[in-house]
Write a protein that holds these residues in place. Structure first.
Motif, PDB file in Angstrom:
ATOM      1  N   GLN A   1      -0.134  69.620 -24.725  1.00  6.43           N
ATOM      2  CA  GLN A   1      -0.129  70.515 -23.472  1.00  6.43           C
ATOM      3  C   GLN A   1      -1.768  70.339 -22.867  1.00  6.43           C
ATOM      4  O   GLN A   1      -1.994  70.245 -21.791  1.00  6.43           O
ATOM      5  CB  GLN A   1       0.298  71.704 -23.696  1.00  6.43           C
ATOM      6  CG  GLN A   1       1.727  71.902 -24.139  1.00  6.43           C
ATOM      7  CD  GLN A   1       2.071  73.292 -24.956  1.00  6.43           C
ATOM      8  OE1 GLN A   1       1.114  74.075 -24.833  1.00  6.43           O
ATOM      9  NE2 GLN A   1       3.355  73.296 -25.244  1.00  6.43           N
ATOM     10  N   ASP A   2      -2.566  70.488 -23.737  1.00  7.23           N
ATOM     11  CA  ASP A   2      -4.098  70.162 -23.214  1.00  7.23           C
ATOM     12  C   ASP A   2      -4.222  68.758 -22.553  1.00  7.23           C
ATOM     13  O   ASP A   2      -5.096  68.852 -21.828  1.00  7.23           O
ATOM     14  CB  ASP A   2      -4.874  70.459 -24.463  1.00  7.23           C
ATOM     15  CG  ASP A   2      -5.224  71.797 -25.030  1.00  7.23           C
ATOM     16  OD1 ASP A   2      -4.495  72.646 -24.234  1.00  7.23           O
ATOM     17  OD2 ASP A   2      -5.796  71.973 -26.002  1.00  7.23           O
TER      18      ASP A   2
ATOM     19  N   ARG B   1      -8.349  68.620 -33.177  1.00  3.21           N
ATOM     20  CA  ARG B   1      -7.230  69.669 -33.305  1.00  3.21           C
ATOM     21  C   ARG B   1      -6.835  69.986 -34.547  1.00  3.21           C
ATOM     22  O   ARG B   1      -6.654  71.297 -34.966  1.00  3.21           O
ATOM     23  CB  ARG B   1      -6.129  69.387 -32.175  1.00  3.21           C
ATOM     24  CG  ARG B   1      -4.777  70.013 -32.519  1.00  3.21           C
ATOM     25  CD  ARG B   1      -4.801  71.547 -31.773  1.00  3.21           C
ATOM     26  NE  ARG B   1      -5.060  71.413 -30.099  1.00  3.21           N
ATOM     27  CZ  ARG B   1      -5.122  72.417 -29.326  1.00  3.21           C
ATOM     28  NH1 ARG B   1      -4.720  73.519 -29.679  1.00  3.21           N
ATOM     29  NH2 ARG B   1      -5.320  71.987 -27.988  1.00  3.21           N
TER      30      ARG B   1
ATOM     31  N   TRP C   1      -1.570  70.426 -28.628  1.00  6.44           N
ATOM     32  CA  TRP C   1      -2.377  69.183 -28.222  1.00  6.44           C
ATOM     33  C   TRP C   1      -2.042  68.448 -27.102  1.00  6.44           C
ATOM     34  O   TRP C   1      -2.865  68.096 -26.040  1.00  6.44           O
ATOM     35  CB  TRP C   1      -2.605  68.412 -29.351  1.00  6.44           C
ATOM     36  CG  TRP C   1      -3.370  67.079 -29.187  1.00  6.44           C
ATOM     37  CD1 TRP C   1      -4.689  66.644 -29.044  1.00  6.44           C
ATOM     38  CD2 TRP C   1      -2.483  65.750 -29.424  1.00  6.44           C
ATOM     39  NE1 TRP C   1      -4.907  65.507 -28.823  1.00  6.44           N
ATOM     40  CE2 TRP C   1      -3.802  64.845 -29.126  1.00  6.44           C
ATOM     41  CE3 TRP C   1      -1.339  65.411 -29.525  1.00  6.44           C
ATOM     42  CZ2 TRP C   1      -3.422  63.269 -29.114  1.00  6.44           C
ATOM     43  CZ3 TRP C   1      -1.282  63.877 -29.649  1.00  6.44           C
ATOM     44  CH2 TRP C   1      -2.020  62.925 -29.391  1.00  6.44           C
TER      45      TRP C   1
END
Lengths: 241, 82
Positions: free
Chosen positions: A118-119, A227, A116
């Motif tokens: 990283q997104d 997520r 999450w």
């Protein structure tokens, strides 16, 4: 609401309300997963289940307008407030995400939080093994150390995890730093020296710092809910097929 | 007599030397319990864990009192089955 989920919501509330919700959920056997992401509208000092706060601490908390709570999970003290998001994931006791190994059972949650982040554009990793930090804060503060599958960015902790296993179900909880917390307030309340606040500041990092800009708590909370919910809902459905 | 203990599987992946803590006993010595009933709350690796009764019986002895730590494999108490 994703398939397989009993309840999924972003809640703007207090840590006291969060603990009351958890207590309600565990009154009966948990049959389907629930996920709540909390945005805290007032600060609270949340202590691990084995803490035994004295009357002095309760007085200091009341005097500073900070709620004092004991959570059902283990681990050190957390000061929640607008700088932190909390996630509560409640699962049936037989859910596939509840591994027999306690350290191993944090794996999926740590990886989900890292993905999450990283997104969002934050280079974050879940650490498989604890990272020992020198200094005092790892003994009393959740964010003073990195435990199994907790999440770091640039070598500094950004997500803390904890868990409570009961006959009626299992609670996984996380705390995500979205802004730098007032570490001095936490240390003052617990009678810790100023060096501890500096130590905590040096070992942690927040989303706002990594993104180099202000964060919108509502948007972050919704994206974290999006997520986690399909993940636990999908696992629950898979196990019932 | 049966040992009351934290399941070995729960310790998998825990560093050698790490101990768990008995947070609280939920029953007393001499109390009759049923299989699966939570007997004690322990804390290991940021996780609180209810230790269930391994069988129907009577809690004979508590060997690790509340607020004390224990190592992997240690019996927390004993249960007389029946």
């Amino acid at each position: 609401m994703p398939e397989g989920i009993a309840d999924a919501a972003v809640c703007r509330g207090t840590a006291v309300e969060e603990q009351a919700w958890i207590a309600r959920v565990f009154r009966e056997p948990v049959l389907r997963p629930s996920v709540r992401v909390w945005i805290y509208r007032r600060p609270a000092l949340v202590l691990g289940c084995s803490a035994r706060p004295g009357a002095d601490l309760a007085k200091r908390a009341a005097a500073t307008g900070v709620d004092l709570c004991i959570r059902p999970t283990g681990g050190g003290a957390v000061l929640v407030g607008r700088w932190l998001l909390g996630a509560s994931v409640v699962l049936p006791a037989q859910d596939p995400f509840v591994a027999a190994s306690i350290p191993g059972s944090f794996r999926w949650l740590g990886l989900a939080h890292a993905a999450w982040l990283q997104d969002l554009g934050i280079a974050a990793q879940a650490v498989p093994a604890p990272v020992a930090f020198a200094g005092a804060t790892s003994r009393w503060s959740c964010f003073g150390g990195l435990s199994h599958w907790e999440v770091e960015a640039c070598g500094r902790k950004i997500v803390g995890l904890a868990q409570s296993r009961r006959r009626n179900g299992v609670l996984f909880s996380s705390g995500i730093l979205i802004e730098p917390p007032p570490w001095e307030m936490l240390c003052d309340m617990l009678g810790r020296p100023g060096e501890d606040a500096a130590e905590l500041a040096s070992r942690t990092v927040s989303c706002a710092e990594r993104l180099e800009g202000p964060t919108e708590a509502e948007a972050l909370a919704q994206s974290l809910l999006d997520r986690l919910s399909p993940l636990v809902g999908g696992a629950a459905l898979g196990s019932s097929r | 007599m049966i040992d009351i203990a934290l399941a070995n599987e729960a310790w998998e992946g825990v560093d050698a030397g790490t101990e768990a803590l008995v947070d609280a006993w939920l029953v007393r010595e001499g109390e009759r319990v049923v299989a699966g009933q939570p007997l004690a709350k322990v804390v290991l690796v940021k996780t609180s864990y209810e230790v269930p009764a391994p069988a129907n019986g009577i809690v004979e002895r508590i060997l690790v009192p509340a607020e004390q730590t224990f190592a992997r494999g240690r019996s927390l108490g004993t249960l007389r089955e029946g």
